[in-house]
Design a protein around this motif. Structure first.
Motif, PDB file in Angstrom:
ATOM      1  N   ARG A   1      49.308 -29.914 -35.849  1.00  0.00           N
ATOM      2  CA  ARG A   1      48.435 -31.055 -35.543  1.00  0.00           C
ATOM      3  C   ARG A   1      49.182 -31.978 -34.606  1.00  0.00           C
ATOM      4  O   ARG A   1      50.187 -32.582 -34.977  1.00  0.00           O
TER       5      ARG A   1
ATOM      6  N   SER B   1      32.381 -22.227 -38.536  1.00  0.00           N
ATOM      7  CA  SER B   1      33.542 -22.075 -39.427  1.00  0.00           C
ATOM      8  C   SER B   1      33.251 -21.260 -40.668  1.00  0.00           C
ATOM      9  O   SER B   1      34.127 -20.551 -41.125  1.00  0.00           O
TER      10      SER B   1
ATOM     11  N   HIS C   1      40.478 -26.363 -35.378  1.00  0.00           N
ATOM     12  CA  HIS C   1      39.476 -26.828 -36.325  1.00  0.00           C
ATOM     13  C   HIS C   1      39.698 -28.308 -36.572  1.00  0.00           C
ATOM     14  O   HIS C   1      40.834 -28.754 -36.755  1.00  0.00           O
ATOM     15  N   SER C   2      38.616 -29.068 -36.557  1.00  0.00           N
ATOM     16  CA  SER C   2      38.695 -30.511 -36.765  1.00  0.00           C
ATOM     17  C   SER C   2      37.976 -30.902 -38.042  1.00  0.00           C
ATOM     18  O   SER C   2      36.855 -30.443 -38.297  1.00  0.00           O
ATOM     19  N   GLU C   3      38.601 -31.766 -38.836  1.00  0.00           N
ATOM     20  CA  GLU C   3      37.956 -32.283 -40.045  1.00  0.00           C
ATOM     21  C   GLU C   3      36.738 -33.130 -39.683  1.00  0.00           C
ATOM     22  O   GLU C   3      35.815 -33.287 -40.475  1.00  0.00           O
ATOM     23  N   GLU C   4      36.727 -33.634 -38.447  1.00  0.00           N
ATOM     24  CA  GLU C   4      35.617 -34.456 -37.974  1.00  0.00           C
ATOM     25  C   GLU C   4      34.323 -33.641 -37.820  1.00  0.00           C
ATOM     26  O   GLU C   4      33.226 -34.152 -37.988  1.00  0.00           O
ATOM     27  N   TRP C   5      34.469 -32.355 -37.466  1.00  0.00           N
ATOM     28  CA  TRP C   5      33.341 -31.436 -37.310  1.00  0.00           C
ATOM     29  C   TRP C   5      33.638 -30.170 -38.121  1.00  0.00           C
ATOM     30  O   TRP C   5      33.933 -29.118 -37.569  1.00  0.00           O
ATOM     31  N   PRO C   6      33.538 -30.253 -39.453  1.00  0.00           N
ATOM     32  CA  PRO C   6      33.961 -29.140 -40.306  1.00  0.00           C
ATOM     33  C   PRO C   6      33.151 -27.858 -40.135  1.00  0.00           C
ATOM     34  O   PRO C   6      33.622 -26.782 -40.479  1.00  0.00           O
TER      35      PRO C   6
ATOM     36  N   GLN D   1      42.892 -32.358 -34.146  1.00  0.00           N
ATOM     37  CA  GLN D   1      42.520 -31.154 -34.892  1.00  0.00           C
ATOM     38  C   GLN D   1      43.711 -30.242 -35.187  1.00  0.00           C
ATOM     39  O   GLN D   1      44.727 -30.304 -34.518  1.00  0.00           O
ATOM     40  N   ASN D   2      43.539 -29.400 -36.183  1.00  0.00           N
ATOM     41  CA  ASN D   2      44.529 -28.362 -36.475  1.00  0.00           C
ATOM     42  C   ASN D   2      44.395 -27.260 -35.443  1.00  0.00           C
ATOM     43  O   ASN D   2      43.283 -26.820 -35.148  1.00  0.00           O
TER      44      ASN D   2
END
Length: 167
Positions: free
Chosen positions: A66, A50, A97-102, A82-83
């Motif tokens: 989302r 990212s 893109h996931s906030e879990e795996w930035p 994820q977005n």
């Protein structure tokens, strides 16, 4: 590490990023992927870093969505996944893109303009959600060497690439 370029269908959005996992080998058959990004009943994502993502054209036009993971639970208990970023003009999905795996982005292989490596085998995941007409287990003469999982495999996209180095 491979530097990749991608774009939407109408050309309003262009982007680039670096990837150590560029082989488009994993098909996701979950209902979200099936409904949001594919006519084949699945989608294929690759993985990128990212912090290397640059939207080189149309940055202000990119939109995101989302999805709800399970719409059968009450709204107060629903979890968003994820977005998923897309072009609002032509509706091409570009990356997730996931906030879990930035540290990762998950570009849709269909949006990549750079030539990608050809996988020696495919992996199909989330087959518990596959519609019958798209489920590879129902296709006569399918390649039985491909891996198939009802949910997620025990390995990540990154681990698969490490295990299959040189592909």
């Amino acid at each position: 590490m491979k530097h990749l370029h991608g774009s939407c269908h109408c050309g309003a959005v262009e982007f680039e990023f670096d990837s150590s996992a560029p082989v488009p080998f994993m098909r996701c058959y979950c209902s979200i992927c099936r409904k949001t990004s594919g006519g084949g009943g699945y989608t294929i994502n690759i993985m990128g870093m990212s912090d290397t993502l640059q939207v080189t054209k149309g940055k202000d036009t990119v939109r995101s969505y989302r999805a709800v993971k399970d719409k059968s639970v009450p709204k107060s208990e629903q979890v968003l996944c994820q977005n998923r970023y897309f072009c609002p003009t032509c509706a091409s999905y570009l990356w997730a893109h996931s906030e879990e795996w930035p540290e990762w982005i998950y570009p849709y292989a269909s949006a990549i303009d750079t030539e990608l490596p050809v996988p020696k085998q495919m992996t199909s995941i989330m087959l518990e959600n596959a519609v019958e007409w798209a489920d590879p287990r129902n296709i006569p003469g399918r390649d039985t060497g491909n891996e198939m999982f009802d949910e997620y495999p025990s390995y990540s996209l990154e681990q698969w690439h490490k295990d299959h180095s040189g592909i």
